[in-house]
Scaffold this active site. Sequence first.
Site, PDB file in Angstrom:
ATOM      1  N   SER B 237      84.489 -34.756  41.722  1.00 11.99           N
ATOM      2  CA  SER B 237      84.880 -36.132  41.974  1.00 11.99           C
ATOM      3  C   SER B 237      86.242 -36.212  42.664  1.00 11.99           C
ATOM      4  CB  SER B 237      84.623 -37.052  40.918  1.00 11.99           C
ATOM      5  OG  SER B 237      84.612 -38.543  41.350  1.00 11.99           O
ATOM      6  N   GLN B 259      90.576 -40.683  38.310  1.00 11.04           N
ATOM      7  CA  GLN B 259      89.518 -39.649  38.938  1.00 11.04           C
ATOM      8  C   GLN B 259      89.975 -38.297  38.373  1.00 11.04           C
ATOM      9  OE1 GLN B 259      87.012 -39.545  41.293  1.00 11.04           O
ATOM     10  NE2 GLN B 259      87.370 -41.741  40.712  1.00 11.04           N
ATOM     11  N   HIS B 262      88.006 -37.475  35.127  1.00 12.56           N
ATOM     12  CA  HIS B 262      86.654 -37.001  35.138  1.00 12.56           C
ATOM     13  C   HIS B 262      86.369 -35.636  34.677  1.00 12.56           C
ATOM     14  CE1 HIS B 262      84.212 -40.449  36.162  1.00 12.56           C
ATOM     15  NE2 HIS B 262      84.806 -40.772  37.343  1.00 12.56           N
ATOM     16  N   GLU B 327      85.407 -38.684  48.862  1.00 11.09           N
ATOM     17  CA  GLU B 327      84.335 -39.477  48.093  1.00 11.09           C
ATOM     18  C   GLU B 327      84.797 -40.872  48.053  1.00 11.09           C
ATOM     19  OE1 GLU B 327      83.948 -38.281  44.310  1.00 11.09           O
ATOM     20  OE2 GLU B 327      82.097 -39.258  44.121  1.00 11.09           O
ATOM     21  N   HIS B 328      85.827 -41.262  47.558  1.00 12.13           N
ATOM     22  CA  HIS B 328      86.449 -42.706  47.391  1.00 12.13           C
ATOM     23  C   HIS B 328      87.691 -42.704  48.067  1.00 12.13           C
ATOM     24  CE1 HIS B 328      84.426 -41.592  43.426  1.00 12.13           C
ATOM     25  NE2 HIS B 328      84.027 -42.544  43.526  1.00 12.13           N
ATOM     26  N   ASP B 361      82.767 -47.897  40.289  1.00 11.61           N
ATOM     27  CA  ASP B 361      82.125 -47.242  39.323  1.00 11.61           C
ATOM     28  C   ASP B 361      80.870 -47.827  38.597  1.00 11.61           C
ATOM     29  OD1 ASP B 361      83.063 -44.757  40.275  1.00 11.61           O
ATOM     30  OD2 ASP B 361      84.632 -45.034  38.497  1.00 11.61           O
ATOM     31  N   GLU B 415      54.963 -27.897  80.751  1.00 13.21           N
ATOM     32  CA  GLU B 415      55.164 -27.226  79.544  1.00 13.21           C
ATOM     33  C   GLU B 415      54.021 -26.104  79.355  1.00 13.21           C
ATOM     34  OE1 GLU B 415      56.551 -29.693  76.239  1.00 13.21           O
ATOM     35  OE2 GLU B 415      58.307 -30.028  77.135  1.00 13.21           O
ATOM     36  N   HIS B 420      46.890 -30.941  75.926  1.00  9.91           N
ATOM     37  CA  HIS B 420      47.848 -32.214  75.921  1.00  9.91           C
ATOM     38  C   HIS B 420      47.365 -32.773  77.226  1.00  9.91           C
ATOM     39  CE1 HIS B 420      49.971 -30.295  72.570  1.00  9.91           C
ATOM     40  NE2 HIS B 420      50.679 -31.166  72.697  1.00  9.91           N
TER      41      HIS B 420
END
Lengths: 429, 429
Positions: B237, B259, B262, B327-328, B361, B415, B420
């Site tokens: 994190s 943070q 964590h 992330e944050h 959170d 092509e 097709h």
Amino acid sequence: MLLFNTTDSDFKEKFSELLGRGAMDIEQVSEIVKNIIKEIQSEGNEALKRHIAKFDRWEVKEDSDLMVDPRDMKKAYDKLSSELRDALHLAYDRIRNYHEKQMPKSWIDFDKAGNTLGQKVTPVDRAGLYIPGGKAAYPSSLLMNAIPAIVAGVEEIIVTTPTPDNEINELLLAAAHLCGITKMFKVGGASAIAAMAYGTQTIPKVDVITGPGNIFVATAKKLVYGDVNIDMIAGPSEIGILADNTAIPEYLAIDLLSQAEHDEMASSILITPSAELAESVRELVYVELAKLEREMIARKSIEERGAIIVTETMEEAVELMNRIAPEHLEVVTANPFDLLPHIKHAGAIFLGSFTPEPIGDYMAGPNHTLPTGGTAKFYSPLNVENFLKKSSIISMSEDGINEIGEACALLAKTEGLTAHEKSVRIRLK
Amino acid sequence: MLLFNTTDSDFKEKFSELLGRGAMDIEQVSEIVKNIIKEIQSEGNEALKRHIAKFDRWEVKEDSDLMVDPRDMKKAYDKLSSELRDALHLAYDRIRNYHEKQMPKSWIDFDKAGNTLGQKVTPVDRAGLYIPGGKAAYPSSLLMNAIPAIVAGVEEIIVTTPTPDNEINELLLAAAHLCGITKMFKVGGASAIAAMAYGTQTIPKVDVITGPGNIFVATAKKLVYGDVNIDMIAGPSEIGILADNTAIPEYLAIDLLSQAEHDEMASSILITPSAELAESVRELVYVELAKLEREMIARKSIEERGAIIVTETMEEAVELMNRIAPEHLEVVTANPFDLLPHIKHAGAIFLGSFTPEPIGDYMAGPNHTLPTGGTAKFYSPLNVENFLKKSSIISMSEDGINEIGEACALLAKTEGLTAHEKSVRIRLK
């Protein structure tokens, strides 16, 4: 071409085999591809040059040889016949128009306490498109990969394509000019994927890699996934058709073959409650097969992987098709829209007799890069979102934090995170 | 905690080190995880039992022991204090409310020729949520993973979580009850990911796997990717804070620490043009550190991975933060909404002084499962789309195919795909 009935005693085994159609043995080439990636990471352009000499049989003298001259794209575009130019433009406009409708907006929303919550949508900085070259160079793939990135607003779009014997398809160059591509590199296979994922002296590192390719390309995409994002891991092409006795057998036969001509590994599967339709389509497939330019490829595909299943009811047919989760699904019944609510898994759904699958490969508008091998159960068609990402927006007011702060602090405390708890609590009155 | 200036002579080196913060050596555990996956694929429950005995130290006697009794979830829920129950409900309601706003709609659109094009949105059939257990059991992770799947309309949601010594967090059980989860399996690590990807006698195969985990879980998710979809590959994190001299240093210090507590590998980075703010925050971080329950973890994180950068201007600070793609991201400036247009890459953006990261959170509403290590450049927060996929809808009218069929047939022919071409051409007048 296998033709069987859901009431057959060995139905389960036969059907299971169809479900396993997409299996690719990535493990088998994994070590080779890992080494290719490591070489690109440590040597950059030097490794690229070696791989080009080996696989594409030409010598890169200077780093600048790796790049296509944008003036060649313009020249190729200028040389197009007016019919072909108009066709490319029509395709470009229709594809662009469809993908613009997919574009999500950033949003914010408010509550009474004065909080603002939302979601910001931004394009990735740089996208890398892998476009197969050589025999299987499909300019339509360039349009289908570039346009969603353009619509998403990606600032820099680069293209890699292999150029066997240093030759490049003219229509691919013209399509690149039409899409405003200026950075196209003559590199293919796993080397190209590694170069875009990690960057070299000449090829810039990208954030997202999209585009089709063989098992080496697919394996490389899987290996670099996480360091960059990718669209999906795609295998051989496939079509499923749901039809009743109102369908025109000639149409269905040629539609099945249009998948089969792509690749010996392609699968073409018709499921119908009409035994009569099943028989006529099967016959006509063999009649038409003999007339195809790519007969050899199509025959192998049809004989080894083609199947027609006769069901008791249309409900049963739909249920089986949901289990197959085909890349392309044609629904050719009296009222195809009636079945739409019941179709759970398919890359693209083609409804009605005037909607042959190939119209979606070039012209209809939706993307032709679609999930294969049953992965339509969890993947989407290539779309603008592949080139976008989101950020949550959170803005709490003083009233807002006071309203929910105690409850938040309690949960943080219960999880044993006391700094979390304090970070909320010091803001409370 | 490193404090440095963008004008320092060694700024580039120091900043580069921060950019490399998220690197995980997946290669290192790759072989171990591959073997775990193979064992689950070939032996199913028997392998699961062996892994549980080895890693979680308890004996699974019967297959049914693998599953949590839903009555235990109800019991745990009933035993909650009223404060905790209210807090969980408040979180559930706010998270659900936010994610409902993300829900995309199927759409169709029409043109003058009578064609219908569109996009059908459907949930995946089955989702598998991985929720860490033991010491790091976070009930909030269950809410954050289950609610988007519930909102997406996923029919069957299963949960796996490790239960060291056969013990399970009571609040996790209560949260599962609140989310209506009935299938929760006591399996963790790479075994759990493999079991959900390929199925065992007891654990059903899913289409999408989401949820956080250690390096073994992350590696397993990467290895099964393609056979199922996954949300992202997440690392430790991290928080980035952009602040000016109007910010309250005490708030920033505790937010950085929230943070750091964590994980020793977590990163906490403040970037500010105010040298004065930088100094006071640094001091306060050390004051607060000493008061934390998880001081040891937080101290290691702050000393090895914490950083404060002083810039010349706020523009420079924003530019650096975009390169970090945290992330944050907290934006604590006089007018945080003014910076929002310039923020390109961040998992979640927290605006203003009353929006501490921990509120996101648990309680604010947006998801707390966010892209780490700079992957916010291409990944989005976990959201309802992770549990949905799209199918293109194409229905051409007879006029419609006649209008664009020739151009389509021309591209197909160019092509080299004649089946097709014919598939389109036989439908034309």
